[in-house]
Design a protein around this motif. Sequence first.
Motif, PDB file in Angstrom:
ATOM      1  N   ARG A 304      53.744 -11.331  10.505  1.00  0.00           N
ATOM      2  CA  ARG A 304      53.326 -10.572  11.693  1.00  0.00           C
ATOM      3  C   ARG A 304      52.386  -9.445  11.298  1.00  0.00           C
ATOM      4  NH1 ARG A 304      58.686 -11.669  13.213  1.00  0.00           N
ATOM      5  NH2 ARG A 304      59.444  -9.694  12.365  1.00  0.00           N
ATOM      6  N   GLN A 305      52.686  -8.757  10.196  1.00  0.00           N
ATOM      7  CA  GLN A 305      51.809  -7.686   9.713  1.00  0.00           C
ATOM      8  C   GLN A 305      50.431  -8.243   9.387  1.00  0.00           C
ATOM      9  OE1 GLN A 305      53.224  -5.737   6.143  1.00  0.00           O
ATOM     10  NE2 GLN A 305      51.312  -4.634   5.824  1.00  0.00           N
ATOM     11  N   LEU A 306      50.386  -9.405   8.745  1.00  0.00           N
ATOM     12  CA  LEU A 306      49.108 -10.007   8.393  1.00  0.00           C
ATOM     13  C   LEU A 306      48.361 -10.471   9.634  1.00  0.00           C
ATOM     14  CD1 LEU A 306      47.080 -11.025   6.324  1.00  0.00           C
ATOM     15  CD2 LEU A 306      48.504 -13.066   6.012  1.00  0.00           C
ATOM     16  N   ASP A 307      49.054 -11.128  10.555  1.00  0.00           N
ATOM     17  CA  ASP A 307      48.420 -11.593  11.797  1.00  0.00           C
ATOM     18  C   ASP A 307      47.806 -10.424  12.565  1.00  0.00           C
ATOM     19  OD1 ASP A 307      48.949 -14.304  11.500  1.00  0.00           O
ATOM     20  OD2 ASP A 307      50.833 -14.225  12.617  1.00  0.00           O
ATOM     21  N   GLU A 308      48.565  -9.350  12.700  1.00  0.00           N
ATOM     22  CA  GLU A 308      48.088  -8.189  13.451  1.00  0.00           C
ATOM     23  C   GLU A 308      46.906  -7.529  12.741  1.00  0.00           C
ATOM     24  OE1 GLU A 308      51.586  -5.820  13.780  1.00  0.00           O
ATOM     25  OE2 GLU A 308      52.572  -7.179  15.223  1.00  0.00           O
ATOM     26  N   GLY A 309      46.976  -7.467  11.422  1.00  0.00           N
ATOM     27  CA  GLY A 309      45.884  -6.856  10.668  1.00  0.00           C
ATOM     28  C   GLY A 309      44.606  -7.667  10.761  1.00  0.00           C
ATOM     29  N   LEU A 310      44.707  -8.979  10.676  1.00  0.00           N
ATOM     30  CA  LEU A 310      43.522  -9.828  10.792  1.00  0.00           C
ATOM     31  C   LEU A 310      42.916  -9.745  12.184  1.00  0.00           C
ATOM     32  CD1 LEU A 310      44.720 -13.031   8.868  1.00  0.00           C
ATOM     33  CD2 LEU A 310      43.009 -11.371   8.111  1.00  0.00           C
ATOM     34  N   ALA A 311      43.772  -9.625  13.201  1.00  0.00           N
ATOM     35  CA  ALA A 311      43.281  -9.548  14.583  1.00  0.00           C
ATOM     36  C   ALA A 311      42.459  -8.289  14.819  1.00  0.00           C
ATOM     37  CB  ALA A 311      44.460  -9.593  15.546  1.00  0.00           C
ATOM     38  N   GLU A 312      42.701  -7.252  14.033  1.00  0.00           N
ATOM     39  CA  GLU A 312      41.978  -5.990  14.199  1.00  0.00           C
ATOM     40  C   GLU A 312      40.650  -5.962  13.458  1.00  0.00           C
ATOM     41  OE1 GLU A 312      44.688  -3.065  12.843  1.00  0.00           O
ATOM     42  OE2 GLU A 312      46.046  -3.228  14.580  1.00  0.00           O
ATOM     43  N   LEU A 313      40.422  -6.935  12.588  1.00  0.00           N
ATOM     44  CA  LEU A 313      39.197  -6.933  11.788  1.00  0.00           C
ATOM     45  C   LEU A 313      38.095  -7.728  12.478  1.00  0.00           C
ATOM     46  CD1 LEU A 313      40.574  -7.520   8.164  1.00  0.00           C
ATOM     47  CD2 LEU A 313      39.829  -5.371   9.185  1.00  0.00           C
ATOM     48  N   PRO A 314      36.914  -7.129  12.655  1.00  0.00           N
ATOM     49  CA  PRO A 314      35.812  -7.883  13.244  1.00  0.00           C
ATOM     50  C   PRO A 314      35.291  -8.936  12.260  1.00  0.00           C
ATOM     51  CG  PRO A 314      35.044  -5.748  12.495  1.00  0.00           C
ATOM     52  CD  PRO A 314      36.534  -5.747  12.329  1.00  0.00           C
ATOM     53  N   GLY A 315      34.870 -10.075  12.806  1.00  0.00           N
ATOM     54  CA  GLY A 315      34.270 -11.092  11.964  1.00  0.00           C
ATOM     55  C   GLY A 315      35.238 -12.053  11.311  1.00  0.00           C
ATOM     56  N   ILE A 316      36.533 -11.873  11.535  1.00  0.00           N
ATOM     57  CA  ILE A 316      37.523 -12.800  10.987  1.00  0.00           C
ATOM     58  C   ILE A 316      37.699 -13.967  11.964  1.00  0.00           C
ATOM     59  CG2 ILE A 316      39.932 -13.148  10.325  1.00  0.00           C
ATOM     60  CD1 ILE A 316      38.415 -11.526   8.305  1.00  0.00           C
ATOM     61  N   VAL A 317      37.534 -15.165  11.469  1.00  0.00           N
ATOM     62  CA  VAL A 317      37.716 -16.367  12.287  1.00  0.00           C
ATOM     63  C   VAL A 317      38.999 -17.060  11.845  1.00  0.00           C
ATOM     64  CG1 VAL A 317      36.724 -18.571  13.005  1.00  0.00           C
ATOM     65  CG2 VAL A 317      35.213 -16.628  12.494  1.00  0.00           C
ATOM     66  N   ARG A 318      39.980 -17.110  12.737  1.00  0.00           N
ATOM     67  CA  ARG A 318      41.242 -17.763  12.440  1.00  0.00           C
ATOM     68  C   ARG A 318      41.147 -19.245  12.779  1.00  0.00           C
ATOM     69  NH1 ARG A 318      46.013 -14.843  12.251  1.00  0.00           N
ATOM     70  NH2 ARG A 318      46.921 -16.912  11.982  1.00  0.00           N
ATOM     71  N   HIS A 319      41.728 -20.081  11.952  1.00  0.00           N
ATOM     72  CA  HIS A 319      41.750 -21.519  12.196  1.00  0.00           C
ATOM     73  C   HIS A 319      43.179 -21.924  12.529  1.00  0.00           C
ATOM     74  CE1 HIS A 319      37.709 -21.504  10.669  1.00  0.00           C
ATOM     75  NE2 HIS A 319      38.126 -20.940   9.543  1.00  0.00           N
ATOM     76  N   GLY A 320      43.349 -22.412  13.767  1.00  0.00           N
ATOM     77  CA  GLY A 320      44.687 -22.667  14.268  1.00  0.00           C
ATOM     78  C   GLY A 320      45.252 -21.380  14.843  1.00  0.00           C
ATOM     79  N   SER A 321      45.836 -21.455  16.032  1.00  0.00           N
ATOM     80  CA  SER A 321      46.366 -20.253  16.673  1.00  0.00           C
ATOM     81  C   SER A 321      47.620 -19.767  15.950  1.00  0.00           C
ATOM     82  CB  SER A 321      46.707 -20.545  18.140  1.00  0.00           C
ATOM     83  OG  SER A 321      45.547 -20.921  18.854  1.00  0.00           O
ATOM     84  N   PRO A 322      47.820 -18.449  15.918  1.00  0.00           N
ATOM     85  CA  PRO A 322      49.057 -17.917  15.316  1.00  0.00           C
ATOM     86  C   PRO A 322      50.261 -18.297  16.183  1.00  0.00           C
ATOM     87  CG  PRO A 322      47.378 -16.210  15.507  1.00  0.00           C
ATOM     88  CD  PRO A 322      46.917 -17.374  16.335  1.00  0.00           C
ATOM     89  N   THR A 323      50.943 -19.371  15.843  1.00  0.00           N
ATOM     90  CA  THR A 323      52.107 -19.816  16.596  1.00  0.00           C
ATOM     91  C   THR A 323      53.378 -19.347  15.910  1.00  0.00           C
ATOM     92  OG1 THR A 323      52.123 -21.918  15.403  1.00  0.00           O
ATOM     93  CG2 THR A 323      50.903 -21.849  17.475  1.00  0.00           C
ATOM     94  N   ARG A 324      54.454 -19.294  16.670  1.00  0.00           N
ATOM     95  CA  ARG A 324      55.709 -18.795  16.130  1.00  0.00           C
ATOM     96  C   ARG A 324      56.291 -19.759  15.099  1.00  0.00           C
ATOM     97  NH1 ARG A 324      60.869 -19.768  16.780  1.00  0.00           N
ATOM     98  NH2 ARG A 324      60.476 -21.349  18.361  1.00  0.00           N
ATOM     99  N   HIS A 325      56.196 -21.052  15.382  1.00  0.00           N
ATOM    100  CA  HIS A 325      56.877 -22.030  14.546  1.00  0.00           C
ATOM    101  C   HIS A 325      55.945 -22.519  13.438  1.00  0.00           C
ATOM    102  CE1 HIS A 325      60.384 -24.406  13.806  1.00  0.00           C
ATOM    103  NE2 HIS A 325      59.731 -25.555  13.882  1.00  0.00           N
ATOM    104  N   ARG A 326      55.812 -21.687  12.414  1.00  0.00           N
ATOM    105  CA  ARG A 326      54.977 -22.081  11.288  1.00  0.00           C
ATOM    106  C   ARG A 326      55.465 -21.378  10.029  1.00  0.00           C
ATOM    107  NH1 ARG A 326      51.461 -17.527  12.730  1.00  0.00           N
ATOM    108  NH2 ARG A 326      50.136 -16.927  10.973  1.00  0.00           N
ATOM    109  N   THR A 327      55.025 -21.874   8.892  1.00  0.00           N
ATOM    110  CA  THR A 327      55.329 -21.192   7.645  1.00  0.00           C
ATOM    111  C   THR A 327      54.414 -19.966   7.538  1.00  0.00           C
ATOM    112  OG1 THR A 327      53.695 -22.468   6.413  1.00  0.00           O
ATOM    113  CG2 THR A 327      55.939 -23.369   6.542  1.00  0.00           C
ATOM    114  N   PRO A 328      54.700 -19.035   6.602  1.00  0.00           N
ATOM    115  CA  PRO A 328      53.888 -17.821   6.493  1.00  0.00           C
ATOM    116  C   PRO A 328      52.561 -18.098   5.787  1.00  0.00           C
ATOM    117  CG  PRO A 328      55.587 -17.800   4.822  1.00  0.00           C
ATOM    118  CD  PRO A 328      55.847 -19.001   5.667  1.00  0.00           C
ATOM    119  N   THR A 329      51.701 -18.831   6.479  1.00  0.00           N
ATOM    120  CA  THR A 329      50.442 -19.291   5.915  1.00  0.00           C
ATOM    121  C   THR A 329      49.330 -19.060   6.919  1.00  0.00           C
ATOM    122  OG1 THR A 329      51.700 -21.046   4.798  1.00  0.00           O
ATOM    123  CG2 THR A 329      49.291 -21.270   4.846  1.00  0.00           C
TER     124      THR A 329
END
Length: 396
Positions: A304-329
């Motif tokens: 969650r800390q990583l997801d939130e931090g990446l969401a605040e950074l401009p220019g970061i493109v996430r591949h695959g939506s941050p879903t609850r049911h996943r490994t910490p990857t």
Amino acid sequence: MAYDVSAVREHFPALEEGAAHFDGPGGSQVPDVVGEAVAATLLVAIANRGSVTAAERRADTVVAGARRAAADLLGAEPAGIVFGRSMTQLTYDFSRTLAKNWGPGDEIVVTRLDHDANIRPWVQAARSRGAIVRWADFDPVRGELPVDEVTSLLSERTRLVAVTAASNLLGTRPDIPAITEAAHDAGALCYVDGVHLTPHAAVDVTELGADFFACSPYKFLGPHLGLVAASPALLETLHPDKLLPSTNAVPERFELGTLPYELLAGTTAAIDFLAGLVPGTGPRRTRLLTSMRVLENHENTLLRQLDEGLAELPGIVRHGSPTRHRTPTVLFSVDGVSPETTYRHLASRGVNAPASSFYAVECSRHLGLGDTGAVRAGIAPYTTEADISRLLAALR
């Protein structure tokens, strides 16, 4: 129950080099007790397994101990644990063995979410027998594999479904029990790639419904080898090619040549280490379930800390939506910067987060990333909040 990451980290000599390791999905760092177990096995008298000499009995004890440990980790039977050089090698071996019973018109199902080790062996084995390959696609936006994408491909001619328990590229976790139940209703077997799930969650192969569950000890703090868990009764029905004088007993008939005793000892030590991640008593299986659930909570907090931090950074493109049911990857790119450049930039700042398709080439292509892939950051039992902050700071 609290997770003491500082106490855990004290057992990892590699961390003294100072890097923040997000490369665990490709192979975790190893605790001291694993290295000690490997060295101790190499430095005592040991021989091919037997019951006459002390060296023979020692080898037999190591093998039996590793089977029991792996069975405890996966909720399987010791007599159904098959060891091999790697998950890839074992999957090729099983694909060739299972394909002996396939013929023209038979069908297998593979998914584009999978690592190639759970695709290519089946595709090649099917083609060698004239069988048909059915491909299940995943949602490239969410990075998820809907159950009906697999079940819609099943028929009375389906012989096998190969599916990952967790994407090694995106971390997303398909509904394996629903998929295996549908496969069994169609009369098919299910081969589950558990390499990326096993380091991060409590596993029960019976609850998952997996006929075969493959994983790699070097992904969960152990040495470099692979294993497959299956029902001993199912293994009895399969007849791999093997040397004439080698035993026909299960599971040994699937293990070609002498096993690497030192690596099996290291695997047992890794599983015992996982069982002791949090204080507890009782059988090893019970302690493993407790430890893995506490570890999963810890890793999800960091995620969650990583997801939130990446969401605040401009220019970061996430591949695959941050879903609850996943490994910490997390798989991501920096807009306008090649993944290789980002990888090298992070490495120059002591952050190990490599870039690639990581052998999940069908997945990478389906995401529109070609064979190049993107940057992958994986959280491990030794990851800290400070590591996450270092990664985010380097990206910033």
